[in-house]
Scaffold this motif. Structure first.
Motif, PDB file in Angstrom:
ATOM      1  N   TYR B 164       0.858  -1.182   0.000  1.00  6.14           N
ATOM      2  CA  TYR B 164       0.000   0.000   0.000  1.00  6.14           C
ATOM      3  C   TYR B 164       0.894   1.231   0.000  1.00  6.14           C
ATOM      4  CZ  TYR B 164      -3.364  -3.459   1.722  1.00  6.14           C
ATOM      5  OH  TYR B 164      -4.152  -4.561   1.880  1.00  6.14           O
ATOM      6  N   LYS B 165       0.562   2.171  -0.862  1.00  3.82           N
ATOM      7  CA  LYS B 165       1.334   3.420  -0.927  1.00  3.82           C
ATOM      8  C   LYS B 165       0.590   4.521  -0.183  1.00  3.82           C
ATOM      9  CE  LYS B 165       4.936   3.333  -4.046  1.00  3.82           C
ATOM     10  NZ  LYS B 165       5.829   2.904  -2.983  1.00  3.82           N
ATOM     11  N   ASN B 166       1.358   5.395   0.420  1.00  5.39           N
ATOM     12  CA  ASN B 166       0.800   6.632   0.978  1.00  5.39           C
ATOM     13  C   ASN B 166      -0.380   6.431   1.931  1.00  5.39           C
ATOM     14  OD1 ASN B 166       2.624   8.236  -0.367  1.00  5.39           O
ATOM     15  ND2 ASN B 166       1.315   8.424  -2.179  1.00  5.39           N
ATOM     16  N   LEU B 167      -0.161   5.589   2.903  1.00  7.89           N
ATOM     17  CA  LEU B 167      -1.195   5.443   3.933  1.00  7.89           C
ATOM     18  C   LEU B 167      -0.993   6.510   5.003  1.00  7.89           C
ATOM     19  CD1 LEU B 167      -1.246   1.581   4.571  1.00  7.89           C
ATOM     20  CD2 LEU B 167      -2.887   2.938   3.266  1.00  7.89           C
ATOM     21  N   LEU B 168      -2.057   6.739   5.755  1.00 13.47           N
ATOM     22  CA  LEU B 168      -1.943   7.640   6.901  1.00 13.47           C
ATOM     23  C   LEU B 168      -1.449   6.834   8.101  1.00 13.47           C
ATOM     24  CD1 LEU B 168      -2.529  10.526   8.045  1.00 13.47           C
ATOM     25  CD2 LEU B 168      -4.723   9.605   8.814  1.00 13.47           C
ATOM     26  N   TYR B 169      -0.265   7.204   8.595  1.00 20.53           N
ATOM     27  CA  TYR B 169       0.220   6.603   9.835  1.00 20.53           C
ATOM     28  C   TYR B 169      -0.406   7.371  10.995  1.00 20.53           C
ATOM     29  CZ  TYR B 169       4.085   4.121   7.435  1.00 20.53           C
ATOM     30  OH  TYR B 169       4.844   3.299   6.642  1.00 20.53           O
ATOM     31  N   GLN B 170      -1.213   6.671  11.765  1.00 22.64           N
ATOM     32  CA  GLN B 170      -1.865   7.291  12.924  1.00 22.64           C
ATOM     33  C   GLN B 170      -1.089   6.864  14.153  1.00 22.64           C
ATOM     34  OE1 GLN B 170      -5.893   5.669  12.076  1.00 22.64           O
ATOM     35  NE2 GLN B 170      -5.064   5.743  10.016  1.00 22.64           N
ATOM     36  N   ILE B 171      -0.368   7.814  14.708  1.00 21.85           N
ATOM     37  CA  ILE B 171       0.599   7.471  15.739  1.00 21.85           C
ATOM     38  C   ILE B 171       0.116   7.955  17.101  1.00 21.85           C
ATOM     39  CG2 ILE B 171       3.005   7.804  16.450  1.00 21.85           C
ATOM     40  CD1 ILE B 171       3.496   8.296  13.333  1.00 21.85           C
ATOM     41  N   ARG B 172       0.153   7.061  18.060  1.00 23.69           N
ATOM     42  CA  ARG B 172      -0.292   7.435  19.412  1.00 23.69           C
ATOM     43  C   ARG B 172       0.377   6.545  20.442  1.00 23.69           C
ATOM     44  NH1 ARG B 172      -6.111   5.309  21.254  1.00 23.69           N
ATOM     45  NH2 ARG B 172      -5.124   6.008  23.141  1.00 23.69           N
ATOM     46  N   PRO B 173       0.583   7.090  21.636  1.00 24.92           N
ATOM     47  CA  PRO B 173       1.065   6.226  22.702  1.00 24.92           C
ATOM     48  C   PRO B 173       0.016   5.143  22.957  1.00 24.92           C
ATOM     49  CG  PRO B 173       1.168   8.535  23.371  1.00 24.92           C
ATOM     50  CD  PRO B 173       0.397   8.470  22.101  1.00 24.92           C
ATOM     51  N   ALA B 174       0.465   3.954  23.279  1.00 24.88           N
ATOM     52  CA  ALA B 174      -0.498   2.891  23.524  1.00 24.88           C
ATOM     53  C   ALA B 174      -0.321   2.374  24.937  1.00 24.88           C
ATOM     54  CB  ALA B 174      -0.309   1.772  22.519  1.00 24.88           C
ATOM     55  N   PHE B 175      -1.282   1.622  25.272  1.00 21.17           N
ATOM     56  CA  PHE B 175      -1.451   1.029  26.585  1.00 21.17           C
ATOM     57  C   PHE B 175      -0.382   1.316  27.641  1.00 21.17           C
ATOM     58  CE2 PHE B 175      -0.951  -2.311  29.649  1.00 21.17           C
ATOM     59  CZ  PHE B 175      -2.177  -2.210  30.268  1.00 21.17           C
ATOM     60  N   GLY B 176      -0.749   2.160  28.530  1.00 21.11           N
ATOM     61  CA  GLY B 176      -0.046   2.366  29.796  1.00 21.11           C
ATOM     62  C   GLY B 176       1.443   2.669  29.796  1.00 21.11           C
ATOM     63  N   GLY B 177       2.194   2.093  28.921  1.00 19.29           N
ATOM     64  CA  GLY B 177       3.628   2.164  29.134  1.00 19.29           C
ATOM     65  C   GLY B 177       4.391   2.931  28.087  1.00 19.29           C
ATOM     66  N   ASN B 178       5.657   2.614  27.998  1.00 18.78           N
ATOM     67  CA  ASN B 178       6.526   3.377  27.125  1.00 18.78           C
ATOM     68  C   ASN B 178       6.517   2.849  25.696  1.00 18.78           C
ATOM     69  OD1 ASN B 178       7.320   5.205  28.987  1.00 18.78           O
ATOM     70  ND2 ASN B 178       9.023   3.957  29.721  1.00 18.78           N
ATOM     71  N   ILE B 179       5.351   2.767  25.122  1.00 20.62           N
ATOM     72  CA  ILE B 179       5.304   2.325  23.735  1.00 20.62           C
ATOM     73  C   ILE B 179       4.473   3.280  22.897  1.00 20.62           C
ATOM     74  CG2 ILE B 179       5.722  -0.136  24.073  1.00 20.62           C
ATOM     75  CD1 ILE B 179       2.703  -0.556  23.973  1.00 20.62           C
ATOM     76  N   ILE B 180       4.881   3.388  21.648  1.00 25.88           N
ATOM     77  CA  ILE B 180       4.176   4.227  20.698  1.00 25.88           C
ATOM     78  C   ILE B 180       3.703   3.307  19.575  1.00 25.88           C
ATOM     79  CG2 ILE B 180       4.426   6.073  19.004  1.00 25.88           C
ATOM     80  CD1 ILE B 180       4.806   7.361  21.570  1.00 25.88           C
ATOM     81  N   ALA B 181       2.418   3.347  19.300  1.00 27.23           N
ATOM     82  CA  ALA B 181       1.878   2.472  18.255  1.00 27.23           C
ATOM     83  C   ALA B 181       1.619   3.278  16.985  1.00 27.23           C
ATOM     84  CB  ALA B 181       0.583   1.837  18.731  1.00 27.23           C
ATOM     85  N   THR B 182       1.951   2.681  15.866  1.00 35.63           N
ATOM     86  CA  THR B 182       1.605   3.258  14.568  1.00 35.63           C
ATOM     87  C   THR B 182       0.460   2.429  13.998  1.00 35.63           C
ATOM     88  OG1 THR B 182       3.856   3.979  14.200  1.00 35.63           O
ATOM     89  CG2 THR B 182       2.445   3.830  12.259  1.00 35.63           C
ATOM     90  N   ILE B 183      -0.678   3.070  13.821  1.00 33.88           N
ATOM     91  CA  ILE B 183      -1.879   2.377  13.364  1.00 33.88           C
ATOM     92  C   ILE B 183      -2.131   2.748  11.902  1.00 33.88           C
ATOM     93  CG2 ILE B 183      -4.335   1.985  13.860  1.00 33.88           C
ATOM     94  CD1 ILE B 183      -2.731   1.546  16.363  1.00 33.88           C
TER      95      ILE B 183
END
Lengths: 289, 365
Positions: B164-183
């Motif tokens: 897939y080209k040119n998707l929107l990376y929706q980035i947010r901290p996730a569950f409780g800890g020191n992680i960042i999720a790219t959705i």
């Protein structure tokens, strides 16, 4: 017709005070060491539902939760506080569901109960999305009232609710059926009732019961209200395609541990000289003053 | 299709365009749901999203559209001309202000079906968080709440062998800890996200443009959408202005008690600062929710951020790490926040703040 109330609740890991012992070496949270609790907003929702129940003769209050077997604990908690019965929606096919797939599964379970009014918390503390409530309302094709803080009036067919918005409040009115998502500022839930605690302390789902001693099974045969309902995908006639990872439009592309770019920070103690030095530095650089 | 009446602004540049055809030629735009405030203006969060949306659209080589549903939209139109909006889809009617779920949902869902935007952004406000999930559910689309960053990128699904080209990376901290999720939402459109106020920078264009106004036909609304009635409203001007503050003194759970937290107000007053808080402090009822800074609160960029008893979760840091200078006061030398602080003071806040004031007064003559 007596009023049917459904409360949607979730068992969540208590993320509010994640201590150091809950962090794994890779920087992620070790869920298993966090206590599993009744999602706080959902307790507010239960309280509001109990208030409605007390105002409507013959009303029944059913709690539905989706999750693993141990999530039945929060149904018991709700029974101790005045819920009439509960259902655990549990199936490995639900695993990995995002909010859209979750709301689909829950909407199928809710529809089975044919409620007049549905309460849920605004959001769960493990995800904070606040999406599932409105999405269930949409799937059931009924209106929603989000951020509910207080019942202003209720007369069996019409409900007036005070909503808590960013910068104020709003009172809205609607006819039933409706889904109401309850805000954390709403009245806290009453505590367990001693009599109900005695009555329901042996409540369990069928699967849980199978692992218990025969005397408990006999107890359940005598008191069917002790058996917490258990539903799987087939029981709620959900389309498997719309569940789990496959039924979830959002995908996690990647998870990054956060690497803190260490600044060259100046370290001070609380002694007078240190504080004075810092304050003068800040003033000289015009950050303060 | 006939729901949309194309209504061009009368100006030389646009007179020649043929409505309808143009719609087909610019598919898959970026669209921002704009909220109207009590005073008729466009909400800041919407302007911030338009600023971000414009950049995303440029990167994708598509156009930025806005949708504005409200009442007496004159001021709002004027404002939107400073954000590089190509088209404003609008409906101006008493029944659309104040916001109500059902009329707004119906108009937005039908608009999205028709226009098929590839990205749709909503404020994570009371209205946006009520509306976006309902729209996403109706369109069976993915939606990510409270994004702290939005980027464009590619994705390869190795299992399916699809790229897939040119998707929107929706980035947010996730569950409780020191992680960042790219959705990502590889297959559904629009790719929907909500963003809190203050996360994206408000950046008007140097000169205004003339967005094309396209009216949305509201005769599609029926009694079904009218089932919820607003009986009364009590909206106050926000008491707390964290976003505008040059100096913020923020307290965390480490403040220990509500009465300790109170000392921050006096401290803030001396410095001309505003008081902020972490979620843990708000949850512990040390102060009101309006003061919450972080992913599910406000994002701030003051000249000076004084963090008192704040350990510094990802969620909190997301809302303050762009502060020009950061002071961290904490008894814990290993608090994560110390790592991003310019000054770290190890010690008891309740002892340090009075000294801070003492020396500030001494030198501020």
């Amino acid at each position: 017709m007596s009023l049917k109330i459904v409360v949607l609740a979730k068992q969540v890991p208590d993320t509010r005070n994640v201590g150091k012992d809950a962090m794994k070496e890779d920087g992620t949270v070790n869920r298993s060491v966090l206590p599993a609790i009744f999602n706080p907003d959902d307790l507010n929702a239960l309280e509001m539902a109990l208030q409605i129940k007390s105002q409507s003769e013959g009303a029944t209050l059913t709690v539905i939760t989706m999750g693993p077997m141990r999530a039945a604990d929060i149904i018991k908690e709700a029974l101790f506080r005045g819920a009439d019965n509960g259902f655990l929606l549990t199936d490995s096919k639900f695993a990995g569901s995002d909010t859209l797939a979750t709301s689909y599964a829950l909407s199928k379970a809710v529809a089975k109960c044919e409620p007049d009014i549905i309460f849920c918390g605004v959001q769960a503390i493990d995800g904070d999305t606040a999406q599932v409530g409105p999405q269930i309302a949409e799937k059931l094709n009924i209106p929603q009232i989000t951020y509910a803080e207080e019942i202003i009036n209720f007369d069996n067919n019409t409900i007036q609710i005070k909503r808590r918005l960013e910068h104020g409040t709003e009172i809205v009115e609607t006819k039933l059926p409706v889904l109401i998502s309850v805000h954390s500022s709403a009245k806290p839930c009453r505590s367990r009732h001693a009599k109900l605690l005695m009555r329901f302390k042996h409540a369990a789902t069928k699967s849980q019961l199978a692992t218990l001693k025969p005397e408990f099974q006999a107890l359940h045969t005598q008191n069917p209200q002790l058996t917490i309902g258990e539903w799987n995908v087939n029981d709620v006639q959900a389309d498997v395609e719309r569940l789990g990872l496959g039924g979830s439009p959002t995908k996690v592309k990647k998870i990054d541990s956060v690497v803190l770019t260490q600044k060259e920070s100046k370290k001070f103690t609380s002694c007078d000289g240190d504080i004075e030095q810092m304050v003068t530095e800040l003033m000289e650089s015009k950050v303060i003053g | 299709m006939d729901n949309i009446i194309v209504n061009l602004i009368q100006n030389e540049e646009h007179k020649v365009e043929k409505p309808g055809i143009e719609l087909a030629q610019i598919p898959e735009n970026v669209i921002v749901y704009c909220e109207q405030k009590e005073d008729g203006e466009v909400a800041e969060i919407s302007l911030e999203l338009l600023s971000k949306g414009r950049k995303l659209a440029q990167q994708l080589n598509v156009k930025l559209d806005a949708v504005l549903l409200g009442y007496k939209l004159g001021k709002a139109f004027e404002k939107l001309s400073w954000f590089g909006v190509n088209r404003i889809f609008y409906a101006d009617s008493k029944q659309l202000f104040p916001y109500r779920t059902l009329p707004h949902t119906k108009l937005i869902v039908n608009l999205f079906r028709l226009e098929q935007p590839q990205i749709a952004l909503f404020g994570a406000s009371s209205a946006g968080r009520d509306l976006a999930p309902r729209v996403a559910s109706a369109l069976k689309c993915g939606l990510t709440a409270d994004c702290t960053s939005l980027e464009i990128g590619d994705h390869t699904d190795e299992k399916k062998g699809v790229s897939y080209k040119n998707l929107l990376y929706q980035i947010r901290p996730a569950f409780g800890g020191n992680i960042i999720a790219t959705i990502i939402n590889p297959q559904t459109r629009p790719q929907m996200a909500t963003v809190r106020e203050g996360v994206m920078k408000l950046e008007p264009t140097p000169t205004p443009n003339q967005p094309k106004l396209q009216a949305i036909d509201i005769s599609q609304l029926t009694d079904i959408e009218e089932v919820i009635k607003i009986i009364s409203r009590n909206i106050e001007k926000p008491k707390v202005n964290l976003k505008g503050a040059q100096i913020i003194v923020a307290g965390g759970y480490g403040m220990g008690s509500k009465s300790n937290f109170e000392t921050l107000y006096a401290f803030a007053q001396t410095l001309g600062a505003e008081v902020g808080a972490t979620r843990a402090a708000v949850d512990a009822d040390f102060c009101e929710h309006e003061r919450q800074i972080g992913q599910t609160g406000v994002t701030v960029r003051p000249k000076l951020y004084i963090a008192c008893g704040i350990s510094g979760s990802v969620q909190h840091r997301a809302g303050m790490e762009q502060s020009a200078k950061i002071i961290s006061i904490n008894t814990d030398p290993n608090a994560p926040l110390n790592a991003i602080a310019d000054y770290v003071i190890i010690g008891d806040v309740m002892q340090i703040l009075p000294k801070f004031i003492q020396y500030y007064k001494k030198h501020n003559k």
